[in-house]
Design a protein around this motif. Structure first.
Motif, PDB file in Angstrom:
ATOM      1  N   LYS A 357       0.803  -1.222   0.000  1.00 35.92           N
ATOM      2  CA  LYS A 357       0.000   0.000   0.000  1.00 35.92           C
ATOM      3  C   LYS A 357       0.834   1.270   0.000  1.00 35.92           C
ATOM      4  O   LYS A 357       0.367   2.321  -0.421  1.00 35.92           O
ATOM      5  N   TYR A 358       2.063   1.183   0.530  1.00 34.99           N
ATOM      6  CA  TYR A 358       2.872   2.395   0.638  1.00 34.99           C
ATOM      7  C   TYR A 358       4.295   2.126   0.174  1.00 34.99           C
ATOM      8  O   TYR A 358       4.975   1.270   0.736  1.00 34.99           O
ATOM      9  N   GLN A 359       4.722   2.884  -0.838  1.00 29.49           N
ATOM     10  CA  GLN A 359       6.089   2.780  -1.333  1.00 29.49           C
ATOM     11  C   GLN A 359       6.739   4.163  -1.312  1.00 29.49           C
ATOM     12  O   GLN A 359       6.379   5.030  -2.114  1.00 29.49           O
ATOM     13  N   PRO A 360       7.675   4.387  -0.394  1.00 32.42           N
ATOM     14  CA  PRO A 360       8.368   5.682  -0.362  1.00 32.42           C
ATOM     15  C   PRO A 360       9.152   5.914  -1.652  1.00 32.42           C
ATOM     16  O   PRO A 360       9.536   4.969  -2.355  1.00 32.42           O
ATOM     17  N   GLY A 361       9.420   7.187  -1.953  1.00 31.44           N
ATOM     18  CA  GLY A 361      10.161   7.526  -3.157  1.00 31.44           C
ATOM     19  C   GLY A 361      11.638   7.179  -3.044  1.00 31.44           C
ATOM     20  O   GLY A 361      12.152   6.879  -1.963  1.00 31.44           O
ATOM     21  N   LYS A 362      12.353   7.235  -4.174  1.00 33.71           N
ATOM     22  CA  LYS A 362      13.776   6.886  -4.210  1.00 33.71           C
ATOM     23  C   LYS A 362      14.609   7.829  -3.337  1.00 33.71           C
ATOM     24  O   LYS A 362      15.538   7.396  -2.652  1.00 33.71           O
ATOM     25  N   LYS A 363      14.276   9.106  -3.364  1.00 41.58           N
ATOM     26  CA  LYS A 363      15.019  10.059  -2.534  1.00 41.58           C
ATOM     27  C   LYS A 363      14.768   9.784  -1.049  1.00 41.58           C
ATOM     28  O   LYS A 363      15.657   9.963  -0.218  1.00 41.58           O
ATOM     29  N   THR A 364      13.562   9.345  -0.744  1.00 41.60           N
ATOM     30  CA  THR A 364      13.231   9.002   0.643  1.00 41.60           C
ATOM     31  C   THR A 364      14.076   7.837   1.120  1.00 41.60           C
ATOM     32  O   THR A 364      14.532   7.807   2.270  1.00 41.60           O
ATOM     33  N   THR A 365      14.283   6.874   0.235  1.00 42.81           N
ATOM     34  CA  THR A 365      15.078   5.690   0.587  1.00 42.81           C
ATOM     35  C   THR A 365      16.482   6.074   1.014  1.00 42.81           C
ATOM     36  O   THR A 365      17.052   5.476   1.929  1.00 42.81           O
ATOM     37  N   ARG A 366      17.038   7.102   0.392  1.00 40.90           N
ATOM     38  CA  ARG A 366      18.375   7.567   0.787  1.00 40.90           C
ATOM     39  C   ARG A 366      18.351   8.103   2.222  1.00 40.90           C
ATOM     40  O   ARG A 366      19.280   7.865   3.003  1.00 40.90           O
ATOM     41  N   MET A 367      17.306   8.836   2.558  1.00 43.37           N
ATOM     42  CA  MET A 367      17.191   9.351   3.928  1.00 43.37           C
ATOM     43  C   MET A 367      17.039   8.207   4.926  1.00 43.37           C
ATOM     44  O   MET A 367      17.673   8.198   5.985  1.00 43.37           O
ATOM     45  N   LEU A 368      16.204   7.224   4.593  1.00 39.98           N
ATOM     46  CA  LEU A 368      15.993   6.090   5.483  1.00 39.98           C
ATOM     47  C   LEU A 368      17.258   5.250   5.623  1.00 39.98           C
ATOM     48  O   LEU A 368      17.530   4.691   6.690  1.00 39.98           O
ATOM     49  N   SER A 369      18.037   5.162   4.554  1.00 38.06           N
ATOM     50  CA  SER A 369      19.317   4.450   4.613  1.00 38.06           C
ATOM     51  C   SER A 369      20.272   5.141   5.590  1.00 38.06           C
ATOM     52  O   SER A 369      20.967   4.486   6.378  1.00 38.06           O
ATOM     53  N   HIS A 370      20.288   6.467   5.552  1.00 38.98           N
ATOM     54  CA  HIS A 370      21.118   7.250   6.468  1.00 38.98           C
ATOM     55  C   HIS A 370      20.704   6.974   7.918  1.00 38.98           C
ATOM     56  O   HIS A 370      21.539   6.773   8.805  1.00 38.98           O
ATOM     57  N   LEU A 371      19.389   6.940   8.164  1.00 35.75           N
ATOM     58  CA  LEU A 371      18.875   6.640   9.504  1.00 35.75           C
ATOM     59  C   LEU A 371      19.272   5.240   9.950  1.00 35.75           C
ATOM     60  O   LEU A 371      19.646   5.019  11.111  1.00 35.75           O
ATOM     61  N   ALA A 372      19.196   4.271   9.036  1.00 33.13           N
ATOM     62  CA  ALA A 372      19.544   2.888   9.373  1.00 33.13           C
ATOM     63  C   ALA A 372      21.018   2.769   9.741  1.00 33.13           C
ATOM     64  O   ALA A 372      21.388   2.039  10.673  1.00 33.13           O
ATOM     65  N   ARG A 373      21.881   3.485   9.025  1.00 33.74           N
ATOM     66  CA  ARG A 373      23.314   3.452   9.348  1.00 33.74           C
ATOM     67  C   ARG A 373      23.558   4.023  10.738  1.00 33.74           C
ATOM     68  O   ARG A 373      24.354   3.487  11.521  1.00 33.74           O
ATOM     69  N   ASN A 374      22.882   5.109  11.049  1.00 33.73           N
ATOM     70  CA  ASN A 374      23.058   5.721  12.369  1.00 33.73           C
ATOM     71  C   ASN A 374      22.528   4.814  13.478  1.00 33.73           C
ATOM     72  O   ASN A 374      23.147   4.661  14.533  1.00 33.73           O
ATOM     73  N   ALA A 375      21.367   4.205  13.238  1.00 38.10           N
ATOM     74  CA  ALA A 375      20.800   3.292  14.239  1.00 38.10           C
ATOM     75  C   ALA A 375      21.723   2.099  14.447  1.00 38.10           C
ATOM     76  O   ALA A 375      21.932   1.648  15.580  1.00 38.10           O
ATOM     77  N   GLY A 376      22.283   1.587  13.354  1.00 34.53           N
ATOM     78  CA  GLY A 376      23.157   0.421  13.424  1.00 34.53           C
ATOM     79  C   GLY A 376      24.440   0.661  14.183  1.00 34.53           C
ATOM     80  O   GLY A 376      25.080  -0.288  14.652  1.00 34.53           O
ATOM     81  N   SER A 377      24.827   1.910  14.300  1.00 36.38           N
ATOM     82  CA  SER A 377      26.070   2.227  15.029  1.00 36.38           C
ATOM     83  C   SER A 377      25.848   2.346  16.532  1.00 36.38           C
ATOM     84  O   SER A 377      26.799   2.490  17.293  1.00 36.38           O
ATOM     85  N   LYS A 378      24.598   2.271  16.954  1.00 33.79           N
ATOM     86  CA  LYS A 378      24.283   2.391  18.379  1.00 33.79           C
ATOM     87  C   LYS A 378      24.464   1.053  19.094  1.00 33.79           C
ATOM     88  O   LYS A 378      24.321  -0.011  18.494  1.00 33.79           O
ATOM     89  N   VAL A 379      24.727   1.112  20.387  1.00 33.19           N
ATOM     90  CA  VAL A 379      24.770  -0.105  21.208  1.00 33.19           C
ATOM     91  C   VAL A 379      23.351  -0.626  21.404  1.00 33.19           C
ATOM     92  O   VAL A 379      23.077  -1.817  21.282  1.00 33.19           O
ATOM     93  N   TYR A 380      22.397   0.296  21.688  1.00 36.01           N
ATOM     94  CA  TYR A 380      21.011  -0.091  21.943  1.00 36.01           C
ATOM     95  C   TYR A 380      20.096   0.581  20.923  1.00 36.01           C
ATOM     96  O   TYR A 380      20.110   1.802  20.766  1.00 36.01           O
ATOM     97  N   MET A 381      19.318  -0.241  20.238  1.00 35.61           N
ATOM     98  CA  MET A 381      18.419   0.274  19.210  1.00 35.61           C
ATOM     99  C   MET A 381      16.951   0.105  19.568  1.00 35.61           C
ATOM    100  O   MET A 381      16.076   0.460  18.788  1.00 35.61           O
ATOM    101  N   GLN A 382      16.667  -0.465  20.746  1.00 35.28           N
ATOM    102  CA  GLN A 382      15.285  -0.762  21.104  1.00 35.28           C
ATOM    103  C   GLN A 382      14.687   0.361  21.960  1.00 35.28           C
ATOM    104  O   GLN A 382      15.346   0.879  22.865  1.00 35.28           O
ATOM    105  N   ILE A 383      13.446   0.714  21.650  1.00 31.89           N
ATOM    106  CA  ILE A 383      12.675   1.638  22.476  1.00 31.89           C
ATOM    107  C   ILE A 383      11.300   1.014  22.699  1.00 31.89           C
ATOM    108  O   ILE A 383      10.907   0.095  21.982  1.00 31.89           O
TER     109      ILE A 383
END
Length: 709
Positions: A357-383
């Motif tokens: 139902k929902y497909q973000p745009g290609k430019k959005t994917t770049r932003m989400l990729s940046h967020l994933a890299r930052n989250a992955g560098s954390k010790v704790y990712m759970q909230i």
């Protein structure tokens, strides 16, 4: 067990139970038996058609347990569950979720899901100072267009020679896409002086029926148009990115609330090591940003209290929580949350939020990729989710939850059967299409919960609350809960293997269960009953013909002076636990000390959340959390006592909401007013008939106070 479990004929509780069901669950002409059939049909239809016999068997079993209320699927399932479930998106059946971007927060809220978001510095990448110049326009023939107030499409076409145009589709997805456009253009930092025109002409007018929402009236385009105009005010307001994001998400949540989709429940978290943490701690003082509960993420290093920063943060949190009278910000122990990172690195491609139902745009994917890299560098990712009972990846995940009511089971075998059946039902929900398909497939996370725990403890074992926190005295009760936990673990492994899915990363929880417990007058989740007998005062507009009917039948009625034009009708209410003959051993929430409640929480975590094997050794932790609001009275707990209590106990549990009990007796209107058994019986005897009772929707919104952690 010391006593056999009493077999009850399962009917909605007269008065409160029927009123809640009518407001939140029942469709036209339905009774509880028909709800059980409808919900069981929807859930069992998720089983592949090739497994015809299994599908039929699961339908019959689930229908039986829902009808008997040994299983209470969450309110989202009870409201939306039917034969169309396999064709719908999973978000509609999830209580809560997490998100890493504002457009995703908005989309999930529109789907009725409560949303958690981490506002850590490294998880707020958008500098909203780079937002485009945004204009919202509407065709002058649209029924909601107001001359002199709205800008027409015709005028905008004539006026703006150069602009980016986006026609907003008439759907939840379309509304989220409008926010996505604004957010991603700001992230790219290239469009600050450019014009973005959002055309709302295709959005259905106010009052039109919404399919899939029981034809509830649409809000029309105006709430979102106004929200976007508020969003634009954060540009050049001199705020850091995390603070901008909090205001943006608040304005969008207000829009959902105005639109009537639901209460827009949210939790905002921030890690204790961020430099701006002190600004976060005091951010809501004065009544600002009220749409989210704020909590600080802490860990084992924090509780060692060796660093000056850690000491200052703890002092600031405790001071605000106690002296602001809200219990906020809360704390949660991130290091105690179950985190399994298997398969997580794949999210670095930014494709972790995509569905049919929902497909973000290609430019959005770049932003989400940046967020994933930052989250992955954390010790704790759970909230946590807004109510605190499920551990979720901060990039995105869902609460898929249901209650089992062992108090309603005729025997131990039936209770075990219900726990196993609920486990299978929740795993099936995880096969639905969702925005977070990848995370759901990776974790298969579920939350099998319990409610009516105090009734079960007394009816099956003869234990009151104070008996239950005496671990040695009530050992048979706790070993029974441990057996239930092992059954959930075993069934989760077996059924996931049967369907070709991963074993759930987490499987048990205790959710607030406010609405579902009221259906049968039960104590809610892990909470002690708030009061014994009481009068529920429900508001009506003066002149409402129902008021005259209630008055004629003997219900107490009074017109309020401080709420002009409002009359309240009183409905005498007696919780189920008051009918069990506890003979003075019943303990209410206000009578238990904070220390007793912390002990209760720790025992629940030991035997139900984590669990033990038959030799008494802890199981590998596959539990979520207990959603619990620990209330204290400030006239009995001074700040020094509060501070010592928090330092001693809070690091030993995963999370909890700790807040002062509000004194409401000075107010003319109280939604619930405690009365003596004598006054209760007197009121009851004056009622000559039985009318359908009502309940204020506001009372159903986290009325246990279980949301802020």
């Amino acid at each position: 067990m010391k006593k056999p479990v009493t077999i009850h004929t399962r009917r909605l509780t007269i008065g409160l139970g029927k009123a809640v069901a009518k407001r939140t669950i029942l469709r036209a002409g339905e009774d509880w038996t028909e709800v059980a059939k409808r919900v069981a049909k929807g859930n069992s239809s998720l089983i592949p058609a090739r497994l015809k016999k299994h599908r039929l068997a699961e339908y019959k079993l689930l229908k039986k347990h829902i009808a008997n209320a040994t299983i209470l699927m969450s309110g989202r399932h009870l409201q939306h569950g039917d034969a169309t479930q396999p064709t719908r998106n999973m978000e509609v059946f999830t209580n809560c979720s997490t998100a890493s971007a504002s457009f995703i927060v908005f989309y999930l809220l529109l789907n009725g899901s409560g949303v958690g978001r981490a506002y850590d510095d490294d998880m707020c990448l958008v500098n909203w100072d780079h937002m485009s110049v945004v204009r919202c326009v509407l065709d002058d023939k649209h029924p909601d267009f107001v001359w002199g107030e709205d800008e027409s499409v015709k005028e905008a076409r004539h006026k703006y020679a150069k602009a980016y145009w986006f026609v907003v589709p008439d759907s939840r997805e379309g509304w989220a896409q409008a926010i996505e456009k604004i957010e991603v253009m700001a992230y790219e930092k290239k469009y600050k002086d450019d014009l973005l025109v959002l055309d709302f002409s295709k959005v259905r007018p106010k009052g039109s029926p919404i399919g899939g929402m029981q034809d509830r009236p649409a809000s029309g385009p105006k709430p979102l148009m106004r929200a976007i105009q508020k969003v634009t005010t954060v540009k050049n307001a001199g705020m850091p990115s995390w603070k901008q994001a909090m205001f943006v998400d608040h304005y969008l949540a207000e829009c959902v609330l105005v639109g009537g989709a639901r209460r827009a429940a949210r939790i905002a978290t921030k890690v204790w090591t961020d430099p701006d943490i002190f600004d976060f701690i005091d951010l809501k003082q004065g009544g600002f940003l009220w749409s989210a509960n704020d909590s600080v993420a802490v860990d084992d290093k924090f509780w060692q209290q060796k660093a000056k920063h850690a000491k200052r943060v703890l002092d600031a949190v405790l001071h605000a929580s106690y002296h602001h009278d809200t219990g906020e910000p809360g704390l949660f122990n991130q290091h105690r949350f179950v985190q399994n990172d298997t398969g997580f690195d794949g999210y670095r491609d930014g494709k972790y939020a995509i569905s049919n139902k929902y497909q973000p745009g290609k430019k959005t994917t770049r932003m989400l990729s940046h967020l994933a890299r930052n989250a992955g560098s954390k010790v704790y990712m759970q909230i946590p989710n807004p109510c605190g009972e499920i551990t979720l990846n901060m990039l995105g995940g869902y609460c898929v939850i249901a209650d089992v009511v062992p108090y309603h089971a005729p025997d131990f075998a039936s209770a075990l059967e219900a726990f196993r059946a609920a486990t299978r039902a929740l795993i099936r929900v995880n096969t639905m299409d969702s925005l977070y398909n990848r995370e759901v497939s990776r974790t298969n996370r579920i939350g099998v919960s319990m409610t009516g725990i105090h009734e079960f403890g007394w009816n099956a074992f003869g234990y009151s609350f104070r008996d239950l926190i005496n671990e040695e005295k009530s050992k048979d009760f706790w070993l029974t809960l441990a057996a239930f936990k092992r059954a959930v673990v075993d069934e989760a492994e077996k059924y996931s293997r049967f369907l070709g899915l991963v074993t759930p990363h987490t499987n048990t929880t205790i959710k607030p269960a406010g609405t579902t417990s009221k259906l049968f007058g039960l104590s809610e989740g892990a909470h002690l009953p708030a009061m014994r007998e009481y009068i529920r005062w429900v508001q009506f507009i003066n002149g409402d013909p129902l008021v005259a009917k209630y008055k004629k039948e003997g219900y107490p009625v009074r017109e309020l002076k401080s709420y002009h034009g409002t009359t309240v009708v009183g409905f005498p209410t007696q919780p189920e636990i008051c009918r069990l003959g506890m003979n003075g051993e019943l303990v209410t929430a206000g009578e238990a000390t904070p220390e007793e409640q912390f002990k209760w929480l720790m025992l629940l975590e030991k035997y139900w959340i984590v669990g033990i094997d038959e030799s008494g050794n802890p199981l590998p932790d596959t539990g979520n959390q207990v959603s619990y609001t620990l209330k204290y009275k400030k006239d009995k707990v001074n700040f020094r006592h509060f501070k010592a209590m928090m330092k001693k106990y809070y690091s030993q549990v995963k999370c909890a909401s700790v807040m002062p009990q509000q004194e409401l007796t000075a107010y003319e209107y109280q939604p619930e007013e405690a009365v003596t058994i004598g006054d209760f019986m007197k009121t009851l005897n004056e009622i000559t008939g039985e009318l359908d009772e009502d309940i204020d929707l506001e009372v159903l919104k986290c009325d246990t106070g279980a949301c802020p952690i």
